[in-house]
Motif scaffolding. Structure first.
Motif, mmCIF file in Angstrom:
data_model
loop_
_atom_site.group_PDB
_atom_site.id
_atom_site.type_symbol
_atom_site.label_atom_id
_atom_site.label_comp_id
_atom_site.label_asym_id
_atom_site.label_seq_id
_atom_site.Cartn_x
_atom_site.Cartn_y
_atom_site.Cartn_z
ATOM 1 N N LEU A 175 -11.711 36.955 50.178
ATOM 2 C CA LEU A 175 -12.995 37.051 50.857
ATOM 3 C C LEU A 175 -14.090 36.364 50.038
ATOM 4 O O LEU A 175 -14.913 35.611 50.583
ATOM 5 N N MET A 178 -13.806 32.702 50.340
ATOM 6 C CA MET A 178 -14.281 32.273 51.656
ATOM 7 C C MET A 178 -15.809 32.172 51.665
ATOM 8 O O MET A 178 -16.369 31.218 52.190
ATOM 9 N N THR A 181 -17.161 29.050 50.287
ATOM 10 C CA THR A 181 -17.007 27.779 51.015
ATOM 11 C C THR A 181 -18.140 27.552 52.010
ATOM 12 O O THR A 181 -18.227 26.484 52.603
ATOM 13 N N ASP A 185 -20.530 20.828 52.099
ATOM 14 C CA ASP A 185 -19.505 20.466 51.134
ATOM 15 C C ASP A 185 -20.044 19.383 50.197
ATOM 16 O O ASP A 185 -20.489 18.319 50.643
ATOM 17 N N SER A 188 -18.199 15.728 50.566
ATOM 18 C CA SER A 188 -18.172 14.927 51.787
ATOM 19 C C SER A 188 -19.427 15.081 52.632
ATOM 20 O O SER A 188 -19.643 14.320 53.562
ATOM 21 N N VAL A 190 -19.952 17.414 54.665
ATOM 22 C CA VAL A 190 -19.638 18.129 55.906
ATOM 23 C C VAL A 190 -20.227 19.549 55.831
ATOM 24 O O VAL A 190 -20.112 20.214 54.809
ATOM 25 N N LYS A 191 -20.847 19.975 56.934
ATOM 26 C CA LYS A 191 -21.369 21.343 56.981
ATOM 27 C C LYS A 191 -20.227 22.292 57.296
ATOM 28 O O LYS A 191 -19.515 22.102 58.286
ATOM 29 N N ARG A 192 -20.056 23.307 56.451
ATOM 30 C CA ARG A 192 -18.946 24.231 56.692
ATOM 31 C C ARG A 192 -19.469 25.653 56.897
ATOM 32 O O ARG A 192 -20.228 26.155 56.068
ATOM 33 N N PHE A 193 -19.051 26.268 57.953
ATOM 34 C CA PHE A 193 -19.371 27.675 58.265
ATOM 35 C C PHE A 193 -20.875 27.960 58.225
ATOM 36 O O PHE A 193 -21.297 29.038 57.843
ATOM 37 N N PHE A 195 -22.877 27.545 60.961
ATOM 38 C CA PHE A 195 -23.262 27.990 62.302
ATOM 39 C C PHE A 195 -24.660 27.510 62.675
ATOM 40 O O PHE A 195 -25.428 28.232 63.308
ATOM 41 N N ASN A 415 -32.027 39.169 54.651
ATOM 42 C CA ASN A 415 -30.994 39.425 55.662
ATOM 43 C C ASN A 415 -29.598 39.379 55.040
ATOM 44 O O ASN A 415 -28.755 40.228 55.318
#
Lengths: 496, 175
Positions: A175, A178, A181, A185, A188, A190-193, A195, A415
């Motif tokens: 967990l 996770m 991550t 990133d 690269s 890249v947008k990860r998780f 949302f 939050n």
């Protein structure tokens, strides 16, 4: 004798009046927080971290160091006087410490726990002076693949060693990885998780997770325990000191437990809790009068206290030299370093000798100051224990929020704080240990980056992770640490 | 420190006994699966190997799913071997303390709303004050109010004035 020269240099830093003041302030605050039920060194360092935001790196680290070992000293005060350990490492001090209080020997118990802590702490710091440079020099040879395997080993060992269900330890670890991550990133873009939430793009600040789990989680848990009634606390004391006879009984247990504690503390995953329990059992087995243990044997306080403080110093070695924290508290300390823009690891010793050796030197000074605080002034300090939890916990909440705001100056993190506080609480009722998750959140992104670098270097050939002898040793250690509890069980069955 | 008695906590839902570990296993499975699915659908890297950003997350997701199966299997095995009478002892109650937690979370949400708008000192006074009331009960409102005001002012002076940490100010007032 390079280490010795560097240490002398460290003393010139640590002995500056301001730095002596900071280590004292940190030590007092740490002792107080460590004493309070449920609040251990990890929570103490996490909640007090914002105090250091405007300091320079040396002063900040010295203060946090003071908080860290102050909490280790303080933890046992509550164990001895009200049978309520501040954290896991102080549990062993309740076995004989509290019976001593019941027998009217609280003074001896308080004195020996501070003396043993002092000897354990100083002994371990001396070893640290000689061990850390060679370890750091060796670690410079590590490439990304070796580092990745080292992270795997450290996390697996932590998850495997945690008390209770091992599978849950690994769930906690996964967990945490996770959580690490989340965000853009680094390699690269890249947008990860994320949302599409802007604030998640920069990732989740591990300090927020730490404060949430340790401070908020603790408050949430307290709602359940608060009705259990308050214990009265002894506030009047005679002279807090020990007799010659008591000292003779404790001398060898302290000297035996200090190296044991240091060694266990330096192993990833095994922290002060395990060190103090092992030292206690060890002394009980060696004792000529084992039946006295649990009834108020003074060496039953001395041994775990020495081991626990030695372990707290030992745990700093993998954190500083390798960038791998071995316990919840060193993870928080590493968080403090990262926040100051310092990346713990072998290069830190080369690039920032002033900071590192200043910190190490301040550990000697801090131990002396804490011994003074915890022996003559123990009677005054323990009055804090009379603060009722109903006042204490709202204050901890207030500190947690202001601390979080100080980290990022953004209310958005509130939050996250609430969400992770709830996650921490759910983990505690489902008996999932928090420590592996905290470690994983902190080392997660470094771990993935070393994996990715190795993967690039080898041109996507995974055999790089078993190519060098260091990797193979680390893999073997990982397997052993995972299987260790199973092997131990089998041995115990055979014994029976 | 979870003790052995805690390890046997049981949720009772509609008369059915569900052990904590079983529920944990299910939550873990759901988390693992959701995470893996999202990870598999992550966008490709614009440069280099397209799959690179996915490898680590997807492996984590799969590890989580495996762990959830292991946990459920372990629990099933335990149930088959042990008789259930032992489980009856400790019953997990969703009572006052869950209510207090929900109230704390709501209080924190209000705090987060007021923090910048009302400024640090006032919003903290309200937050800590309400929290003290929650812990101590309404009868002790005087001491709670006093502690809350001392706390918020003391922290304000320590952080803002002495340590120079930025904290939001109350509009139109000096703090």
């Amino acid at each position: 004798m390079e280490s010795f020269e560097l240490l002398l240099h460290g003393f010139t830093v640590a002995l500056q009046p301001m730095n002596i003041m900071w280590v004292t302030v940190g030590g007092i605050l740490g002792t107080i927080i460590g004493m309070l039920p449920g609040l251990g060194p990890a929570t103490g360092v996490a909640v007090l971290l914002p105090l250091t935001f405007t300091m320079g790196p040396v002063a900040a680290l010295i203060t946090m160091g003071g908080v860290y070992y102050g909490a280790m000293y303080g933890g046992s005060r509550a164990s001895i006087l009200i049978n309520t350990p501040g954290d896991g490492a102080a549990v062993a001090a309740t076995f004989d410490g509290y019976p001593m209080t019941l027998k009217g020997k609280a003074e001896s118990a308080l004195a020996i726990s501070a003396i043993a802590s002092f000897i354990g702490g100083v002994f371990a710091t001396i070893i640290m002076v000689f061990v850390s440079m060679p370890v750091a020099r060796f670690a410079v040879k590590f490439g990304p693949a070796e580092y990745f395997m080292l992270f795997v080993f450290a996390l697996a060992a932590t998850a495997s060693m945690t008390k209770g269900n091992r599978i849950k330890g690994f769930i906690s670890m996964t967990l945490g990885l996770m959580i690490a991550t989340i965000g853009i990133d680094a390699q690269s873009g890249v947008k990860r998780f994320t949302f599409n939430i802007l604030e998640l793009q920069s990732g989740i600040d591990f300090l927020v997770v730490i404060i949430a789990v340790y401070a908020l989680g603790e408050v949430f848990k307290s709602f359940k325990n608060i009705a259990e009634g308050k214990k009265t606390i002894q506030t009047g004391f005679g002279k807090i000191w020990i007799s010659m006879e008591e000292w003779k009984r404790c001398f060898w247990p302290i000297l035996r437990s200090s190296p044991l504690g240091f060694f266990i503390g330096a192993l990833p995953g095994a922290g002060g809790t395990m060190a103090s329990l092992m030292a206690y059992n060890n002394e009980k087995q060696m004792s000529k009068t084992p039946e006295e243990f649990g009834e108020g044997a003074i060496e039953g306080v001395a041994a775990p206290e020495a081991a626990n403080n030695a372990a707290s110093v030992g745990a700093m070695i993998p954190m500083l030299t390798l960038g791998i924290p071995g316990s919840g508290t060193t993870a928080v300390m590493m968080g403090a370093l990262l926040m100051l823009g310092l990346q713990p690891g072998p290069l830190l010793f080369q690039q920032q000798p002033t900071i590192i050796w200043g910190l190490i030197a301040s550990m000697f000074i801090g131990n002396i100051i804490l011994a003074v605080l915890n022996i003559p002034f123990a009677g005054i300090i323990v009055r804090v224990l009379a603060v009722p939890p109903r006042i204490l916990y709202p204050i901890v909440l207030g500190l947690a929020f202001v601390g979080t705001f100080a980290i990022s100056s953004s209310v958005m993190d509130f939050n996250l704080l609430i969400i992770f506080g709830i996650i921490g609480f759910v983990m505690s009722i489902t008996n999932i240990p928090a420590t592996p998750m905290i470690l994983a959140v902190i080392v997660g992104s470094n771990m993935e980056q070393s994996f990715r670098r190795a993967y690039k270097i080898s041109d996507a050939d995974l055999s790089i992770f078993i190519a060098s002898p260091i990797c193979i040793v680390l893999i073997a250690l990982t397997i052993i640490s995972i299987l260790f509890p199973i092997i131990k069980n089998i041995f115990e069955k055979i014994k029976k | 420190m979870p003790g052995p008695e805690q390890a046997r906590q049981i949720f009772i839902i509609r008369g059915e006994k569900l052990s904590v570990s079983l529920i944990t296993g299910l939550i873990t499975f759901i988390t693992g699966t959701t995470y893996t699915l999202i990870a598999m659908n992550l966008p490709a890297a614009p440069l280099g190997r397209a799959n690179e950003p996915k490898i680590f997350p997807v492996s984590l997701g799969i590890l989580m799913i495996i762990l959830s199966f292991l946990l459920i299997a372990q629990e099933m095995k335990k149930r088959a071997s042990k008789d259930n009478t032992e489980y009856e002892k400790a019953v997990f109650k969703i009572d006052n303390h869950i209510k207090s937690i929900i109230l704390t979370v709501l209080n924190a949400a209000i705090y987060s709303f007021l923090f910048v708008r009302a400024g640090y000192v006032i919003s903290t006074f309200i937050f800590v004050g309400l929290e003290l009331l929650l812990f101590s009960g309404i009868k002790k409102w005087k001491s709670s109010a006093l502690i809350a005001i001392i706390f918020s002012l003391a922290i304000y002076i320590l952080f803002y004035k002495l340590l120079g940490v930025y904290l939001p100010m109350t509009p139109y007032i000096w703090i």
